[in-house]
Design a protein around this motif. Sequence first.
Motif, short mmCIF file in Angstrom:
data_model
loop_
_atom_site.label_atom_id
_atom_site.label_comp_id
_atom_site.label_asym_id
_atom_site.label_seq_id
_atom_site.Cartn_x
_atom_site.Cartn_y
_atom_site.Cartn_z
N UNK A 79 5.95 -2.41 -3.79
CA UNK A 79 5.10 -1.45 -4.37
C UNK A 79 4.55 -2.28 -5.58
N UNK A 80 5.42 -3.11 -6.43
CA UNK A 80 5.08 -3.52 -7.64
C UNK A 80 4.25 -4.82 -7.33
N UNK A 81 4.38 -5.35 -6.28
CA UNK A 81 3.54 -6.57 -5.84
C UNK A 81 2.13 -5.91 -5.24
N UNK A 82 2.08 -4.96 -4.75
CA UNK A 82 0.77 -4.30 -4.36
C UNK A 82 0.04 -3.95 -5.62
N UNK A 83 0.83 -3.42 -6.70
CA UNK A 83 0.17 -2.91 -7.99
C UNK A 83 -0.64 -4.05 -8.80
N UNK A 84 0.24 -5.37 -8.83
CA UNK A 84 -0.42 -6.51 -9.30
C UNK A 84 -1.82 -6.88 -8.68
N UNK A 85 -1.59 -6.81 -7.44
CA UNK A 85 -2.89 -7.33 -6.60
C UNK A 85 -4.09 -6.35 -6.82
N UNK A 142 -18.73 -0.92 -8.73
CA UNK A 142 -17.80 -0.38 -9.92
C UNK A 142 -16.92 0.52 -9.48
N UNK A 143 -17.29 1.54 -8.73
CA UNK A 143 -16.36 2.57 -8.17
C UNK A 143 -15.17 2.07 -7.57
N UNK A 144 -15.34 1.06 -6.41
CA UNK A 144 -14.45 0.24 -5.72
C UNK A 144 -13.45 -0.12 -6.39
N UNK A 145 -13.60 -0.94 -7.91
CA UNK A 145 -12.65 -1.55 -8.58
C UNK A 145 -11.95 -0.27 -9.24
N UNK A 146 -12.46 0.88 -9.86
CA UNK A 146 -11.94 1.80 -10.19
C UNK A 146 -10.80 2.53 -9.39
N UNK A 147 -11.29 2.50 -7.80
CA UNK A 147 -10.00 2.93 -7.11
C UNK A 147 -8.88 1.81 -7.05
N UNK A 148 -9.30 0.62 -6.99
CA UNK A 148 -8.24 -0.33 -7.14
C UNK A 148 -7.26 -0.36 -8.25
N UNK A 149 -7.93 0.09 -9.58
CA UNK A 149 -7.22 0.53 -10.60
C UNK A 149 -6.25 1.53 -10.45
N UNK A 150 -6.62 2.65 -9.89
CA UNK A 150 -5.93 3.82 -9.44
C UNK A 150 -4.82 3.62 -8.55
N UNK A 151 -4.97 2.80 -7.44
CA UNK A 151 -4.19 2.42 -6.47
C UNK A 151 -2.97 1.51 -7.21
N UNK A 152 -3.62 0.86 -8.13
CA UNK A 152 -2.31 -0.22 -8.84
C UNK A 152 -1.58 0.56 -9.57
N UNK A 183 -0.81 3.79 -9.27
CA UNK A 183 -0.16 4.72 -8.50
C UNK A 183 1.14 3.91 -7.83
N UNK A 184 0.81 2.65 -7.42
CA UNK A 184 1.78 1.56 -6.91
C UNK A 184 2.85 1.23 -7.94
N UNK A 185 2.55 1.14 -9.07
CA UNK A 185 3.53 0.90 -10.18
C UNK A 185 4.39 2.11 -10.16
N UNK A 186 3.93 3.22 -10.51
CA UNK A 186 4.57 4.69 -10.38
C UNK A 186 5.59 4.55 -9.28
#
Length: 126
Positions: free
Chosen positions: A68-74, A102-112, A114-117
């Motif tokens: 999860x942490x690795x996915x968060x970073x990427x 831009x929204x695809x980047x926003x989704x990546x941020x959200x996923x990151x 969430x993965x950290x959590x």
Amino acid sequence: MNSRFVVIGSICAFLSVALGAFGAHMLKTKIGADMLAVYETGVQYQMMHSLGLIAIGMIAALLPNNKHLTRAGWALLIGIVLFSGSLYLLAVTGIKPLGAITPFGGVAFLFGWLSLMLAALQYKKQ
């Protein structure tokens, strides 16, 4: 510690400062106030998520080999490239369709984030 994400985050933070200075000094007279605000949003999000990458690299000392942490970073790195990168290009070129990225980047941020959590919750269970 996962030095890979600390290094990547540090590079992204460095570039954020450099791009912010470029925008403040070079673009101020070249683009309109609305596009300068778009550019500055890209800089702000890049810096915030660069610090997130550095934190993820440091948290890796507590959670070695955590998927999860690795996915968060990427995901945060992809978010920086897509979100901030598209805003930089939009501001400089004025090509409006770039805003669709831009929204695809926003989704990546959200996923990151969430993965950290999820990584933190997994640690709590151990």
